[in-house]
Design an enzyme around this catalytic site. Structure first.
Site, PDB file in Angstrom:
ATOM      1  N   ARG A 196      11.671  -5.289   6.331  1.00 61.93           N
ATOM      2  CA  ARG A 196      12.559  -5.016   5.127  1.00 61.93           C
ATOM      3  C   ARG A 196      13.683  -5.007   5.856  1.00 61.93           C
ATOM      4  NH1 ARG A 196      13.390   0.043   2.704  1.00 61.93           N
ATOM      5  NH2 ARG A 196      13.663  -0.231   0.336  1.00 61.93           N
ATOM      6  N   CYS A 249       1.003  -1.439   0.073  1.00 63.04           N
ATOM      7  CA  CYS A 249       0.069  -0.070  -0.006  1.00 63.04           C
ATOM      8  C   CYS A 249       0.780   1.331   0.100  1.00 63.04           C
ATOM      9  CB  CYS A 249      -0.885   0.030   1.349  1.00 63.04           C
ATOM     10  SG  CYS A 249      -0.181   0.370   2.581  1.00 63.04           S
ATOM     11  N   HIS A 267       6.175   6.245  -2.275  1.00 62.64           N
ATOM     12  CA  HIS A 267       7.484   6.670  -2.814  1.00 62.64           C
ATOM     13  C   HIS A 267       7.351   8.283  -2.867  1.00 62.64           C
ATOM     14  CE1 HIS A 267       8.270   2.592  -4.501  1.00 62.64           C
ATOM     15  NE2 HIS A 267       8.508   2.526  -3.259  1.00 62.64           N
ATOM     16  N   ALA A 316       3.229   1.441   2.974  1.00 65.61           N
ATOM     17  CA  ALA A 316       4.319   0.632   2.753  1.00 65.61           C
ATOM     18  C   ALA A 316       5.600   1.338   1.894  1.00 65.61           C
ATOM     19  CB  ALA A 316       3.922  -0.753   2.045  1.00 65.61           C
TER      20      ALA A 316
HETATM   21 FE1  CFM Z   1      13.126   0.447  -5.422  1.00 64.25          FE
HETATM   22 FE2  CFM Z   1      12.694  -1.994  -5.808  1.00 64.25          FE
HETATM   23 FE3  CFM Z   1      11.081  -0.447  -4.327  1.00 64.25          FE
HETATM   24 FE4  CFM Z   1      13.631  -1.353  -3.548  1.00 64.25          FE
HETATM   25 FE5  CFM Z   1      12.620  -3.265  -2.034  1.00 64.25          FE
HETATM   26 FE6  CFM Z   1      11.709  -3.976  -4.418  1.00 64.25          FE
HETATM   27 FE7  CFM Z   1      10.306  -2.432  -2.813  1.00 64.25          FE
HETATM   28 MO1  CFM Z   1      10.736  -4.858  -2.145  1.00 64.25          MO
HETATM   29  S1  CFM Z   1      14.479  -1.424  -5.611  1.00 64.25           S
HETATM   30  S2  CFM Z   1      12.593   0.557  -3.725  1.00 64.25           S
HETATM   31  S3  CFM Z   1      14.590  -1.780  -1.786  1.00 64.25           S
HETATM   32  S4  CFM Z   1      11.472  -0.646  -6.405  1.00 64.25           S
HETATM   33  S5  CFM Z   1      12.877  -4.995  -2.976  1.00 64.25           S
HETATM   34  S6  CFM Z   1      12.177  -3.927  -6.575  1.00 64.25           S
HETATM   35  S7  CFM Z   1       9.504  -4.215  -3.774  1.00 64.25           S
HETATM   36  S8  CFM Z   1      11.016  -3.025  -0.752  1.00 64.25           S
HETATM   37  S9  CFM Z   1       9.196  -0.826  -2.915  1.00 64.25           S
END
Ligand code: CFM
Length: 529
Positions: free
Chosen positions: A85, A51, A182, A54
């Site tokens: 994580r 989500c 993000h 997250a």
């Molecule tokens: Fe970038 Fe990723 Fe992500 Fe990531 Fe991660 Fe991920 Fe993630 Mo899991 S590199 S930041 S450190 S998009 S492995 S493939 S899914 S936490 S949001």
């Protein structure tokens, strides 16, 4: 029927209409196609997504070690996002709160009468116990629904305690996945933190590493290589990162973007506001690490730096040469599936290629079209209501800190030959017959296993054990199954060794699954009796 059609064949008309645009099969090598991405999952399909909270709290803000990241909401989200994580951090200066879970633990009464009082109390308590210089408040779903004014509480905290306090309205339901989180986190860091420090630079060539979260220690390995060459790493966003470091991020000469999906917003905003150019780098994979290091050196164009880069590359290569050859021989020709969040499914294809492995299936949980098709498609991406929910900040050049490191002529020349301010996306590296899937679900994963029989499946968290139980070795690519680092030269060998162990472990032959011994389902046909 090709594999794509076989997967779609089982769907009802409504689901088919949605999913057909999320699955692309390449029929002639490398030809980019269009994919539907960053749109709502079909209700009822078992998606692997997370989500918005997250993405904001868990992914981007959580790794900041000297910040008390306070979850405002009922305890469930806080507890679930606590330590799951593997964003590693050191706590040398005693200011690391990474091991704690901070939450306001809202109850029914707070939902009915409002939670601001409890939020203020939690901040007071955090100040008394830990005395941090920065607190970040992250809201979960109910907070947005009842309308607590978290910004007013943040202003109150800043005045009362003379600290930095930033509020993030990152309620889980905002946006279609963690990707929205993000963006919200990027906006907050840009608005309130970056540019507030004034530490002087100590080296001539300085960089920020963006989109590196130090999973399994990847950030430390990347930093080690850069420092060995002679760069100053001003800050890392945000693996083993700190509020104290990122407030000075604007003083760096260059931004290196590892995970484009989670941090491209900051890279682009810093370019407009501070004039800092960015490079799409990739420290996953030996050849990719070499490419990245050479491009960074070419940017600064200093003969000593270029020579240092070549020396470091040669030294590191020599150290791993024997192991590389050994694993190349073992892994050559094996096929792989890679399904991760929003950038690794591309990065790891390059690492697999280092050892002669072929990626036949690749997918992202929440990437956008540019992560698949390249930045050039960005102008054609339709902005829907879900994306409009998230604030787009407009930047203007900063009077005090705007500084260009290279002139326009050199910039233009470099842009032609390197990944300067460009991300090519995953599709251009995918070969004939391979398949790419966006927001893959449980059914599609099962179907892909059946159709492609990859030798190994680099998976997510929810799908890992289902894959293992089907008899296909799986390695979980979010936490590296407690291994790593996988970045750089040495990391590549660690990855190859883990892959080798997964593929060749004799464990499988000692197990006879129950369905081979006895029927798991019994019944009668025809309605007799
Ligand atoms: Fe970038 Fe990723 Fe992500 Fe990531 Fe991660 Fe991920 Fe993630 Mo899991 S590199 S930041 S450190 S998009 S492995 S493939 S899914 S936490 S949001």
């Amino acid at each position: 029927m090709n594999e794509r059609e076989k997967i779609l064949d089982k769907y009802s008309a409504r689901v088919f209409k949605n999913r057909k645009d999320h699955i692309v099969q390449f029929d002639n090598a490398g030809m980019p196609k269009e994919i539907a991405a960053n749109s709502r999952s079909v209700p009822g399909l078992m998606s692997n997504r997370g989500c918005c909270y997250a993405g904001c709290k868990g992914v981007v803000l959580g790794p900041l070690r000297d910040v008390v990241v306070l979850t405002h909401g009922p305890i469930g989200c806080g507890f679930y996002s606590w330590g799951t994580r593997r964003n590693k951090a050191k706590s040398e200066d005693g200011k690391s709160y990474i091991q704690y879970c901070f939450s306001t633990d809202m109850q029914e009464a707070d939902i009915v009468f409002g939670g601001e009082k409890k939020l203020r109390q939690a901040i007071e308590e955090a100040m008394e116990l830990f005395n941090p210089s920065c607190i970040m408040i992250c809201s979960t779903c109910p907070v947005g629904l009842i309308g607590d004014d978290i910004n007013a509480v943040a202003t109150w905290a800043e005045e009362k305690f003379k600290i930095k306090c930033v509020a993030y309205s990152c309620e889980g339901y905002k946006g279609v996945s963690q990707s929205a989180g993000h963006h919200i986190a990027n906006n907050g860091l840009m608005k309130s933190i970056i540019g507030t420090g004034d530490a002087p630079l100590t080296k001539k060539y300085s960089v920020n590493i963006l989109g590196e979260y130090n999973i399994g220690g990847d950030g430390w390995e990347t930093e080690r290589l850069l420092e060995k060459i002679g760069y100053e790493v001003v800050s890392i966003f945000t693996g083993d990162g700190s509020y104290e470091a990122i407030k000075n991020a604007h003083t760096a000469n260059l931004n290196l973007v590892q995970c484009h999906r989670s941090i491209n917003y900051i890279a682009e905003m810093m370019k407009t506001k501070y004039g800092i150019d960015w490079f799409k780098v990739n420290f996953i994979g030996i050849d990719e690490t070499i490419r990245s290091l050479r491009e960074i050196a070419a940017y600064f164009n200093d003969p000593t730096l270029i020579a240092n880069t070549e020396t470091v590359i040669a030294e590191e290569l020599e150290e791993v040469a024997d192991a590389r050859e050994y694993y190349q021989e073992k892994l050559q020709g094996k096929t792989a599936a890679v399904f991760v969040g929003g950038s690794r499914s591309h990065h790891y294809q390059m690492l697999l290629a280092d050892f002669g492995m072929k990626t036949v299936i690749a997918g992202y949980e929440f990437a956008h079209r540019d992560d698949y098709e390249g930045l050039e498609v960005r102008p054609n991406v339709k902005v829907d209501a879900d994306s409009r929910n998230i604030e787009e900040l407009t930047m203007t050049p900063d009077d005090k800190y705007y500084h260009l490191s290279i002139n326009k002529e050199r910039f233009d020349a470099l842009k032609l030959t390197t990944e300067l301010e460009y991300y090519k996306g995953m599709f251009k590296d995918m070969g004939d017959g391979t398949i790419a899937i966006d927001d893959f679900n449980h059914y599609e994963t099962e179907k892909l296993l059946e159709l492609f029989h990859p030798n190994i499946f680099y998976s997510g968290i929810k799908d890992k054990y289902m894959i293992q139980k089907s008899g296909t070795p799986s390695r979980q690519m979010h936490s590296y199954d407690y291994s790593g680092p996988y970045a750089g030269f040495k990391g590549a060998i660690k990855f190859a060794s883990d892959t080798y162990m997964s593929l060749f472990t004799p464990a499988w032959q000692y197990i006879t699954p129950p369905w081979r011994m006895q029927p798991t389902l019994e019944g009668k046909v025809g309605g007799a009796d």
